[in-house]
Scaffold this active site. Structure first.
Site, PDB file in Angstrom:
ATOM      1  CB  CYS A 127      67.374 -26.954 113.158  1.00  0.00           C
ATOM      2  SG  CYS A 127      69.122 -26.916 113.537  1.00  0.00           S
TER       3      CYS A 127
ATOM      4  CD  GLU B  99      61.757 -26.516 110.949  1.00  0.00           C
ATOM      5  OE1 GLU B  99      61.121 -25.604 111.509  1.00  0.00           O
ATOM      6  OE2 GLU B  99      62.977 -26.685 111.108  1.00  0.00           O
TER       7      GLU B  99
ATOM      8  CD  GLU C 299      70.524 -23.495 114.042  1.00  0.00           C
ATOM      9  OE1 GLU C 299      69.587 -24.016 113.396  1.00  0.00           O
ATOM     10  OE2 GLU C 299      70.989 -23.948 115.093  1.00  0.00           O
TER      11      GLU C 299
ATOM     12  CE  LYS D 283      61.634 -17.574 126.594  1.00  0.00           C
ATOM     13  NZ  LYS D 283      60.931 -18.881 126.497  1.00  0.00           N
TER      14      LYS D 283
HETATM   15  N1  LIG Z   1      66.248 -25.428 115.980  1.00  0.00           N
HETATM   16  C1  LIG Z   1      65.170 -25.222 115.276  1.00  0.00           C
HETATM   17  O1  LIG Z   1      65.250 -24.929 114.140  1.00  0.00           O
HETATM   18  C2  LIG Z   1      63.871 -25.340 115.945  1.00  0.00           C
HETATM   19  C3  LIG Z   1      62.711 -25.226 115.216  1.00  0.00           C
HETATM   20  N2  LIG Z   1      61.539 -25.362 115.839  1.00  0.00           N
HETATM   21  C4  LIG Z   1      60.333 -25.258 115.003  1.00  0.00           C
HETATM   22  O2  LIG Z   1      59.523 -24.299 115.599  1.00  0.00           O
HETATM   23  C5  LIG Z   1      58.225 -24.830 115.840  1.00  0.00           C
HETATM   24  C6  LIG Z   1      57.659 -24.200 117.082  1.00  0.00           C
HETATM   25  O3  LIG Z   1      58.443 -24.528 118.235  1.00  0.00           O
HETATM   26  P1  LIG Z   1      58.612 -23.462 119.383  1.00  0.00           P
HETATM   27  O4  LIG Z   1      59.345 -23.952 120.543  1.00  0.00           O
HETATM   28  O5  LIG Z   1      57.262 -22.886 119.639  1.00  0.00           O
HETATM   29  O6  LIG Z   1      59.593 -22.447 118.662  1.00  0.00           O
HETATM   30  P2  LIG Z   1      59.676 -20.933 118.871  1.00  0.00           P
HETATM   31  O7  LIG Z   1      60.550 -20.389 117.825  1.00  0.00           O
HETATM   32  O8  LIG Z   1      58.322 -20.361 119.007  1.00  0.00           O
HETATM   33  O9  LIG Z   1      60.357 -20.819 120.321  1.00  0.00           O
HETATM   34  C7  LIG Z   1      61.742 -20.826 120.548  1.00  0.00           C
HETATM   35  C8  LIG Z   1      62.039 -19.868 121.688  1.00  0.00           C
HETATM   36  O10 LIG Z   1      61.615 -18.553 121.362  1.00  0.00           O
HETATM   37  C9  LIG Z   1      60.780 -18.030 122.383  1.00  0.00           C
HETATM   38  N3  LIG Z   1      59.842 -17.110 121.750  1.00  0.00           N
HETATM   39  C10 LIG Z   1      58.717 -17.410 121.065  1.00  0.00           C
HETATM   40  N4  LIG Z   1      58.150 -16.275 120.602  1.00  0.00           N
HETATM   41  C11 LIG Z   1      58.930 -15.252 120.991  1.00  0.00           C
HETATM   42  C12 LIG Z   1      58.868 -13.838 120.833  1.00  0.00           C
HETATM   43  N5  LIG Z   1      57.877 -13.261 120.146  1.00  0.00           N
HETATM   44  N6  LIG Z   1      59.823 -13.074 121.402  1.00  0.00           N
HETATM   45  C13 LIG Z   1      60.838 -13.641 122.089  1.00  0.00           C
HETATM   46  N7  LIG Z   1      60.941 -14.970 122.289  1.00  0.00           N
HETATM   47  C14 LIG Z   1      60.009 -15.774 121.739  1.00  0.00           C
HETATM   48  C15 LIG Z   1      60.139 -19.269 122.978  1.00  0.00           C
HETATM   49  O11 LIG Z   1      59.616 -19.006 124.241  1.00  0.00           O
HETATM   50  C16 LIG Z   1      61.319 -20.222 122.978  1.00  0.00           C
HETATM   51  O12 LIG Z   1      62.177 -19.945 124.053  1.00  0.00           O
HETATM   52  C17 LIG Z   1      58.451 -26.313 115.946  1.00  0.00           C
HETATM   53  O13 LIG Z   1      57.302 -27.014 115.634  1.00  0.00           O
HETATM   54  C18 LIG Z   1      59.532 -26.520 114.959  1.00  0.00           C
HETATM   55  O14 LIG Z   1      58.997 -26.647 113.670  1.00  0.00           O
HETATM   56  C19 LIG Z   1      61.466 -25.548 117.178  1.00  0.00           C
HETATM   57  C20 LIG Z   1      62.576 -25.696 117.952  1.00  0.00           C
HETATM   58  C21 LIG Z   1      63.882 -25.613 117.363  1.00  0.00           C
HETATM   59  O1  LIG Z   2      75.598 -28.843 116.523  1.00  0.00           O
HETATM   60  C1  LIG Z   2      75.012 -27.772 116.684  1.00  0.00           C
HETATM   61  O2  LIG Z   2      75.621 -26.762 117.037  1.00  0.00           O
HETATM   62  C2  LIG Z   2      73.547 -27.677 116.504  1.00  0.00           C
HETATM   63  C3  LIG Z   2      72.802 -28.728 116.300  1.00  0.00           C
HETATM   64  C4  LIG Z   2      71.354 -28.755 116.193  1.00  0.00           C
HETATM   65  C5  LIG Z   2      70.560 -27.717 115.986  1.00  0.00           C
HETATM   66  O3  LIG Z   2      71.057 -26.533 115.716  1.00  0.00           O
HETATM   67  C6  LIG Z   2      69.088 -27.765 116.083  1.00  0.00           C
HETATM   68  O4  LIG Z   2      68.509 -28.816 115.963  1.00  0.00           O
HETATM   69  O5  LIG Z   2      68.489 -26.712 116.317  1.00  0.00           O
END
Ligand SMILES: NC(=O)C1=CN([C@@H]2O[C@H](COP(=O)(O)OP(=O)(O)OC[C@H]3O[C@@H](n4cnc5c(N)ncnc54)[C@H](O)[C@@H]3O)[C@@H](O)[C@H]2O)C=CC1
Ligand SMILES: O=C(O)/C=C/C=C(\O)C(=O)O
Length: 486
Positions: free
Chosen positions: A289, A390, A255, A179
């Site tokens: 992240c 964050e 993660e 997804k």
């Molecule tokens: N790698 C990381 O650590 C990331 C952190 N973020 C943080 O998260 C904040 C929100 O970004 P979003 O894209 O909205 O992150 P999110 O965590 O809400 O979404 C990530 C994924 O989870 C899915 N998702 C959301 N709620 C769900 C649920 N209840 N059950 C199953 N799947 C679900 C979303 O559709 C998307 O595919 C950003 O502002 C940022 O601060 C966002 C993207 C990556």
């Molecule tokens: O190198 C990786 O495997 C991951 C890099 C970056 C992230 O995990 C992220 O920004 O979410």
């Protein structure tokens, strides 16, 4: 590029059974560039059923060598079609081509290739045991796939982060239902073409599009035929997914977010530290992240460091031109509002804005893109919201420190524990301080330097479990110990 983005289920592209769509935007221009077919609950159930069926079919009967051949072919095909993947990733994320072509796309291929190697070379475990009757038994373990893995992904490195999970899942003999983020559906969809081109059996790789709650994300995590869930994204979402995983006592690998510190000692090579931290703060417009949002600098070099990091931030121009001095947009208008909310809050919390703090002027086709200025603050207290939560934008607060113990305590004072970086030319201090960081990954004199064989993940609110190299096998396989009395 095709305007309609379809689900990929059982080896075929499909519209959503309810014919519901949602728009796909290019963040660099703010323009709608496509429509995504949203998967219904029935579509998600079909995808999971296809994945389950594939476990019983040719995929489930293949030898490791046969699976490895197919997975390696996926890597080669991604490389052959790297221009298509690049176009798709750039369209969805708005990131400059230079970022996607150096990071996202090559890592998409490497994630398959590396796990094909790991699974080919992993040794088994064996013990000879003395038994109470004076005889012996031999114990050995066999690894089996867990089954159907739900892979839920974010938007910041869409192909990289998705394949980081799909690569090991398939190498271990599982099947997957992916997804992707609703913001970035294209590269996961394109990977379906690659799977078909290399002859991957149908149902091994499936993609369903949609949102989280009451949409494809929740339909997938609620499906009792899913055996385990791997997720990268926000901590709160991880908590919601974990509740669903509790039904059926299913395993999770998470993660999650971070509020990652960097510590710059006075003996650091300042050129290296400024270069490294300008990447750690601003790369991918701060949507990493692993990105650094808290920088602690030893007092004798504090002023100079702040001046040089701010100059690096000021040096970026907004836009997606393929030139390292350009910084792309944030992913969406909504995310820009969130980041700008923190920009105003920083001022309310007493920050001095050394550079940035607002929205840049962009006078071309990208005038309506979701850009923000790279921002450096000083004067924030360690306890301020902006220094604790964050933000996921191109910004950081810089705070001076005087002693090693003091800075270790400050760096560790966070519910998150994803990563840290230490900058010093005194290597015994580098090792000592790195070992005292409560994080999953700590770099010394570098940042985001990745060896895919190493353990990767976070502690506390930053995640559960480690992936990478053999560590991924802990999540993607079940071990059976076989004890044979001799
Ligand atoms: N790698 C990381 O650590 C990331 C952190 N973020 C943080 O998260 C904040 C929100 O970004 P979003 O894209 O909205 O992150 P999110 O965590 O809400 O979404 C990530 C994924 O989870 C899915 N998702 C959301 N709620 C769900 C649920 N209840 N059950 C199953 N799947 C679900 C979303 O559709 C998307 O595919 C950003 O502002 C940022 O601060 C966002 C993207 C990556
Ligand atoms: O190198 C990786 O495997 C991951 C890099 C970056 C992230 O995990 C992220 O920004 O979410």
């Amino acid at each position: 590029m095709d305007d309609t983005i379809l689900n990929f289920i059982g080896g075929s592209y499909r519209q959503g059974s309810e014919r519901k769509t949602f728009p796909n935007f290019n963040p660099a221009t703010g323009e709608q560039i496509g429509l995504v077919q949203e998967a219904s609950a029935d579509d998600v159930a079909d995808a999971v059923a296809a994945a389950k069926k594939a476990l019983q079919g040719p995929w489930g009967k293949m030898t490791t060598a046969e699976r490895v051949k197919l997975i390696s072919a996926v890597a080669t095909e991604i490389e052959r079609r790297s221009d298509d993947f690049l176009e798709a990733e750039v369209a969805d994320t708005g990131k400059p081509r230079g970022v996607a072509s150096h990071i996202d796309i090559p890592r998409g291929a490497a994630n398959f290739r590396m796990f094909a190697d790991v699974i080919s070379t992993i040794p088994g475990e064996a013990f000879t045991t003395d038994t109470p009757d004076g005889g012996q038994a031999n114990n050995y373990t066999v690894r089996k796939p867990k089954g159907v893995i739900a892979v839920i992904c974010p938007w910041n490195f869409p192909l990289l982060l998705m394949t980081w999970k799909v690569g090991p899942a398939l190498a271990c003999g599982n099947t997957v239902v992916v997804k992707p983020s609703e913001e970035t559906p294209r590269t996961a969809t394109l990977l379906g073409e690659v799977m078909n081109a290399v002859g991957m059996p149908e149902g091994v790789y499936n993609v369903v599009h949609g949102f989280g709650p009451n949409s494809a994300g929740e339909f997938l995590t609620s499906n009792s035929e899913v055996d385990a869930i791997t997720f990268t994204g926000e901590t709160g979402t991880g908590q919601a997914i974990m509740q669903k995983a509790a039904m059926g006592v299913r395993d999770v690998s998470f993660e999650l977010g971070g509020k990652n510190p960097a510590i710059v000692f006075a003996d650091a090579d300042l050129d290296k530290a400024v270069e490294g931290l300008s990447r750690a703060v601003f790369l991918n417009t701060g949507q990493v992240c692993l990105g650094t949002e808290r920088v602690y600098v030893e007092r004798p070099i504090y002023e100079e460091f702040v001046e040089r990091l701010a100059a690096a931030g000021k040096g970026f121009k907004p836009g997606v031109i393929d030139d390292p001095t350009y910084l792309g947009p944030l992913i969406s208008a909504e995310h820009r509002d969130k980041v700008l909310g923190y920009y105003s809050r920083a001022v309310d919390e007493g920050a001095t804005v050394v550079t940035g703090g607002g929205v840049p002027k962009v006078e071309n086709a990208q005038a309506d893109g979701f850009f923000v200025e790279p921002t450096v603050w000083t004067g924030l207290s360690h306890d301020s919201t902006v220094m604790r939560e964050e933000i996921f934008g191109p910004c950081c607060g810089v705070i001076p420190f005087d002693a090693e113990d003091e800075v270790i305590a400050l760096a560790n004072d966070s519910p998150y524990g994803l990563c840290a970086s230490i900058w010093t030319e005194n290597m015994s201090r580098g090792h000592r301080v790195a070992a005292s960081m409560d994080v999953g990954v700590c770099w010394v004199n570098s940042w985001f330097l990745r060896d895919l064989r190493t353990a990767f993940g976070g502690s506390g609110h930053s995640g559960i479990g480690r992936e990478g190299g053999v560590h991924s096998l802990e999540f993607y396989t079940e071990l059976t110990n076989i004890c044979v009395k001799l």
